[in-house]
Design an enzyme around this catalytic site. Structure first.
Site, PDB file in Angstrom:
ATOM      1  CE1 TYR A 140      -0.340   9.152   4.129  1.00 38.04           C
ATOM      2  CE2 TYR A 140       1.947   9.882   4.180  1.00 38.04           C
ATOM      3  CZ  TYR A 140       0.647   9.988   4.641  1.00 38.04           C
ATOM      4  OH  TYR A 140       0.346  10.910   5.610  1.00 38.04           O
TER       5      TYR A 140
ATOM      6  CG  HIS B 134      -4.371  10.972   2.685  1.00 38.75           C
ATOM      7  ND1 HIS B 134      -5.401  10.959   3.591  1.00 38.75           N
ATOM      8  CD2 HIS B 134      -3.520   9.975   3.064  1.00 38.75           C
ATOM      9  CE1 HIS B 134      -5.202  10.004   4.484  1.00 38.75           C
ATOM     10  NE2 HIS B 134      -4.059   9.389   4.196  1.00 38.75           N
TER      11      HIS B 134
ATOM     12  CD  GLU C 131      -5.502   2.875  -0.133  1.00 42.73           C
ATOM     13  OE1 GLU C 131      -4.758   2.225  -0.907  1.00 42.73           O
ATOM     14  OE2 GLU C 131      -5.321   2.925   1.105  1.00 42.73           O
TER      15      GLU C 131
ATOM     16  NE  ARG D  18      -7.565   6.796   9.484  1.00 49.45           N
ATOM     17  CZ  ARG D  18      -6.873   6.766   8.352  1.00 49.45           C
ATOM     18  NH1 ARG D  18      -5.577   6.475   8.395  1.00 49.45           N
ATOM     19  NH2 ARG D  18      -7.446   7.014   7.201  1.00 49.45           N
TER      20      ARG D  18
ATOM     21  CE  LYS E  38      -3.402   2.149   7.267  1.00 48.51           C
ATOM     22  NZ  LYS E  38      -4.087   2.978   6.296  1.00 48.51           N
TER      23      LYS E  38
ATOM     24  CE1 TYR F  49       3.512   7.864  12.058  1.00 46.75           C
ATOM     25  CE2 TYR F  49       2.105   7.775  14.006  1.00 46.75           C
ATOM     26  CZ  TYR F  49       2.901   8.496  13.131  1.00 46.75           C
ATOM     27  OH  TYR F  49       3.093   9.841  13.321  1.00 46.75           O
TER      28      TYR F  49
ATOM     29  CB  THR G  33      -6.082   7.921   1.644  1.00 41.76           C
ATOM     30  OG1 THR G  33      -6.046   6.877   2.620  1.00 41.76           O
ATOM     31  CG2 THR G  33      -7.397   8.672   1.761  1.00 41.76           C
TER      32      THR G  33
ATOM     33  CG  ASP H 224      -2.045   1.008   1.083  1.00 44.35           C
ATOM     34  OD1 ASP H 224      -2.574   1.139  -0.025  1.00 44.35           O
ATOM     35  OD2 ASP H 224      -2.408   1.651   2.086  1.00 44.35           O
TER      36      ASP H 224
ATOM     37  CD  GLU I 222      -6.037   4.657   4.739  1.00 44.94           C
ATOM     38  OE1 GLU I 222      -5.428   4.025   3.860  1.00 44.94           O
ATOM     39  OE2 GLU I 222      -5.478   5.187   5.711  1.00 44.94           O
TER      40      GLU I 222
ATOM     41  NE  ARG J 159       4.832  15.263  10.208  1.00 51.26           N
ATOM     42  CZ  ARG J 159       4.247  14.237   9.572  1.00 51.26           C
ATOM     43  NH1 ARG J 159       3.982  13.129  10.222  1.00 51.26           N
ATOM     44  NH2 ARG J 159       3.944  14.331   8.292  1.00 51.26           N
TER      45      ARG J 159
ATOM     46  CG  ASP K 205      -5.434  -0.254   3.609  1.00 54.22           C
ATOM     47  OD1 ASP K 205      -5.579  -1.445   3.908  1.00 54.22           O
ATOM     48  OD2 ASP K 205      -4.434   0.404   3.923  1.00 54.22           O
TER      49      ASP K 205
END
Length: 423
Positions: A133, A138, A206, A242, A258, A249, A357, A131, A204, A147, A238
């Site tokens: 990103y 996104h 996708e 969260r 996931k 992660y 996503t 998968d 998600e 962040r 997917d």
């Protein structure tokens, strides 16, 4: 006429809104109550065309046992020339001016089945699942949430199609219900994690592509030929826990958040059918390193939508919560495959690659509840005042997508799934 010609008509009637006109002809695997054998078919209108029956009648360039092997893998492994020859043969047989199938009542009765009378299965035995990103919107939204917005994208994001290896074993076909996952999660004010059911279950939006031509170990796939290694595309959800994801992660990426389930649509739309909808992808700045530099348009104009059917909504009607388009993706499928193999990593027929996503630039185009609800802080209001920050038990998520032609669509059908309580 070529198989993609918008003027083509089939003797099987389709509406302009149908996802499966003669210009599409996607492949899938199906069975029936009368014959539980898993076999290959092509969607046309509201029907499924049994390819094994046509091969038995010597109407296709592939032996019928290939289509009765239980998956599309053996057919896909035959390569580009066979994919094209088979699609062309089926296109010829379905044309409104061709009497071979149209006027053969016995053959039609055996070979053409109503879609609502068949059971659809995973189309391909999936060897591996990666998968990515690859949506800048996104990644920016998520980075801003967790962040400093000024540093939403990590330094590597604009240079590398970021990805991780997922679980091929838990990829399921549309319509498969999934149980809410359990795992470790850390509440905001807690000093230590707890073991619990996910409280922030998400989808998600996708797409995914299947590798059709493998590469050998140590032999990277050049970006200029990368798309020749792709058989076709599906819709992909997917599912994501969260809260589990936020705790686990760092430093190696998603794991249990996931791996509990990934849903795909049952019909594989070939790259040949998608060719008329090729478009330029977003400009990339800074320019990628040479092995990722594209010399052709590798984006695709695919409209995408997501609906949520809330468990307590008595109407049972799905509510549209997202509309976006695949053409917004920053990193393309060709770049993903070129980067995946540049180390010398080999791929196999049936490897599944998720896009990551897909989010657009406006709030209604965000491809996850994490973004749509600001991590649950601004819940969506649905019909009858029902609110959703994240998915609740009994909720059903469905996704659909299509390319809009001149008076016809090349569509993917849908991928759907309901969330059941934790076990």
């Amino acid at each position: 006429m070529q198989a993609n010609d918008p003027k083509l008509k089939s003797f099987i009637a389709t509406t302009p809104e149908s996802h499966f006109p003669i210009q599409n002809l996607p492949y899938g695997i199906f069975s029936t109550g009368a014959d539980p054998t898993l076999r290959a078919g092509i969607a046309i209108g509201d029907s499924v065309l049994d390819l094994a029956i046509l091969a038995d009648a010597d109407l296709l360039p592939v032996p019928s046992e290939i289509f009765r092997s239980g998956s599309l893998n053996q057919f896909v492994a035959l390569g580009h020339a066979t994919w094209r020859a088979t699609r062309d043969a089926v296109s010829q047989l379905l044309r409104d001016d061709n009497p071979v199938l149209r006027d053969n009542r016995a053959l039609r009765a055996n070979a053409l089945l109503p879609q609502d009378h068949v059971t659809l299965h995973l189309p391909i035995d999936i060897a591996g699942y990666t998968d990515f990103y690859s949506s800048k919107e996104h990644a920016t939204n998520v980075g801003s949430m967790f962040r400093d917005p000024e540093n939403a994208l990590l330094p590597n994001w604009l240079h590398i199609p970021i990805g991780y290896n997922g679980r091929a074993s838990s990829v399921v076909v549309s319509g498969t219900d999934l149980h809410r996952p359990k795992g470790q999660l850390k509440l905001p004010d807690a000093d230590a994690p707890i073991f619990a059911s996910s409280r922030k279950l998400d989808f998600e939006l996708e797409t995914g592509f299947f590798v059709g031509q493998p590469n050998a170990l140590g032999e990277p796939i050049d970006i200029d030929v990368a798309e020749q290694h792709i058989f076709g595309m599906v819709l992909l959800n997917d599912w994501s826990a969260r809260d589990l994801q936020q705790w686990e992660y760092v430093p190696l990426g998603p794991f249990n958040s996931k791996s509990f389930g990934t849903s795909i649509s049952p019909w594989v739309v070939t790259m040949e059918a998608l060719e008329p909808f090729r478009v330029a992808s977003p400009a990339q700045q800074p320019a990628p390193l040479p092995y990722l530099q594209q010399h052709t348009d590798n984006g695709y104009d695919i409209a995408l939508e997501v609906t949520l059917t809330a468990a307590e909504d008595k109407s049972g009607l799905p509510q549209t919560i997202c509309k976006t388009n695949f053409k917004a993706m920053y990193w393309t499928m060709a770049q993903q495959l070129a980067h995946h193999t540049v180390s010398g990593c080999n791929t196999k027929v049936g490897d599944l690659m998720g896009s990551g996503t897909i989010s657009g630039s406006t709030p209604d185009a965000f491809g996850s509840l994490l973004e749509l609800t600001k991590n649950g802080q601004k819940p969506l209001t649905l019909a009858d005042g029902v609110q959703r920050g994240f998915i609740q038990d009994g909720d059903e998520i469905a996704m659909t997508g299509w390319c809009q032609g001149d008076g016809y669509r090349v569509g993917f059908g849908s991928v759907s799934g309901k969330i059941l309580p934790s076990r």
